[in-house]
Scaffold this active site. Sequence first.
Site, PDB file in Angstrom:
ATOM      1  N   LEU A 137       6.828   5.694   5.161  1.00 33.32           N
ATOM      2  CA  LEU A 137       5.693   4.816   4.915  1.00 33.32           C
ATOM      3  C   LEU A 137       5.986   3.495   5.617  1.00 33.32           C
ATOM      4  O   LEU A 137       7.152   3.093   5.719  1.00 33.32           O
ATOM      5  CB  LEU A 137       5.500   4.561   3.414  1.00 33.32           C
ATOM      6  CG  LEU A 137       5.095   5.751   2.537  1.00 33.32           C
ATOM      7  CD1 LEU A 137       4.995   5.308   1.084  1.00 33.32           C
ATOM      8  CD2 LEU A 137       3.772   6.346   2.988  1.00 33.32           C
ATOM      9  N   ASP A 138       4.954   2.834   6.091  1.00 35.68           N
ATOM     10  CA  ASP A 138       5.150   1.519   6.688  1.00 35.68           C
ATOM     11  C   ASP A 138       5.765   0.567   5.654  1.00 35.68           C
ATOM     12  O   ASP A 138       5.593   0.752   4.440  1.00 35.68           O
ATOM     13  CB  ASP A 138       3.814   0.943   7.174  1.00 35.68           C
ATOM     14  CG  ASP A 138       3.201   1.764   8.285  1.00 35.68           C
ATOM     15  OD1 ASP A 138       3.957   2.454   8.998  1.00 35.68           O
ATOM     16  OD2 ASP A 138       1.965   1.722   8.431  1.00 35.68           O
ATOM     17  N   LYS A 139       6.427  -0.452   6.131  1.00 34.23           N
ATOM     18  CA  LYS A 139       7.101  -1.423   5.267  1.00 34.23           C
ATOM     19  C   LYS A 139       6.202  -1.912   4.136  1.00 34.23           C
ATOM     20  O   LYS A 139       6.624  -1.980   2.975  1.00 34.23           O
ATOM     21  CB  LYS A 139       7.580  -2.617   6.108  1.00 34.23           C
ATOM     22  CG  LYS A 139       8.160  -3.765   5.301  1.00 34.23           C
ATOM     23  CD  LYS A 139       8.509  -4.939   6.195  1.00 34.23           C
ATOM     24  CE  LYS A 139       8.987  -6.132   5.373  1.00 34.23           C
ATOM     25  NZ  LYS A 139       9.290  -7.300   6.233  1.00 34.23           N
TER      26      LYS A 139
END
Length: 319
Positions: A137-139
């Site tokens: 998942l993106d940050k």
Amino acid sequence: MPETLHRDERIPEAMVGMRLDQAAAELFPDFSRERLKGWIKQGALTVDGSQGRPKDKIYGGEQLALHAVLEEEVRWEAQAIALNVVFEDDDVLVIDKPAGLVVHPGAGNADGTLLNAVLHHCPQLAGVPRAGIVHRLDKDTTGLMVVAKTLAAQTSLVEQLQARSVSREYDAVVIGVMTAGGTVDAPIGRHPKDRKRQAVTASGKPAVTHYRVVERFRGHTHVRCKLETGRTHQIRVHMAHRRFALIGDALYGGRLKLPAGASDTLKEILREFPRQALHARKLAFIHPASGKRVEFRAELADDLLMLLDYLRVDSEERR
């Protein structure tokens, strides 16, 4: 104790013209390209029974055979970082990731990542490629991720991801009022001018996102997205491509738009919302050991609940 790998894959016609190491990276995604290149040079990864070179061209139909001893690739540091564990058994670990937590160490994030956290939580993951992480998942995206605790579980989950049998649903809050749901079927690849961004491009990899409307507001929409594929930034890119960029998405959102007559509080929330409004709400897959389908859900993060509440109040007050 190091594990011995035995895997075989046939190169599909779609990979004709690719380098051997590129094709291997596509077919064995749970290993880094550098590690695969090393195995090719050592003869541990063969083509039709013969040793090749990483730069050799692929013609399609070749049989890749991987027979190698799996040593620990990198000695990442285990760090005592809090994890919200949704489910755990001997094979898998399901986590509800908070905003701001990078998944994997990289440039600018040598430690303090989810990988460092899971190594502390489960030290045996040091012997599994990428510490069992099979997707990211993106940050600043919150929500569900699954981590494999064994090599067998990782192989199973990677195969399920490749077969598109893992079900992943996301909640997003986008700028603009959608009239209906739909599907975005548009290939995604590296942006031709900005390496930090992805883009819809004819040379990209196939990418499909289904979406439906959950709730409409005066100038925004709460949507639910279901992924068929898992490209980098897929929902963010596809929604922006449809001209419904996510609230708070500095990379793809463009100029801030505020609803006419919005309260000062709502204006401030929209201006200051610190991340893309995206949450991985549901994750379902076949359990690697039991063979049964399992499903997990994660409630929306508090900041997204607050955002939806203010958008709802704004819409009700302006009726």
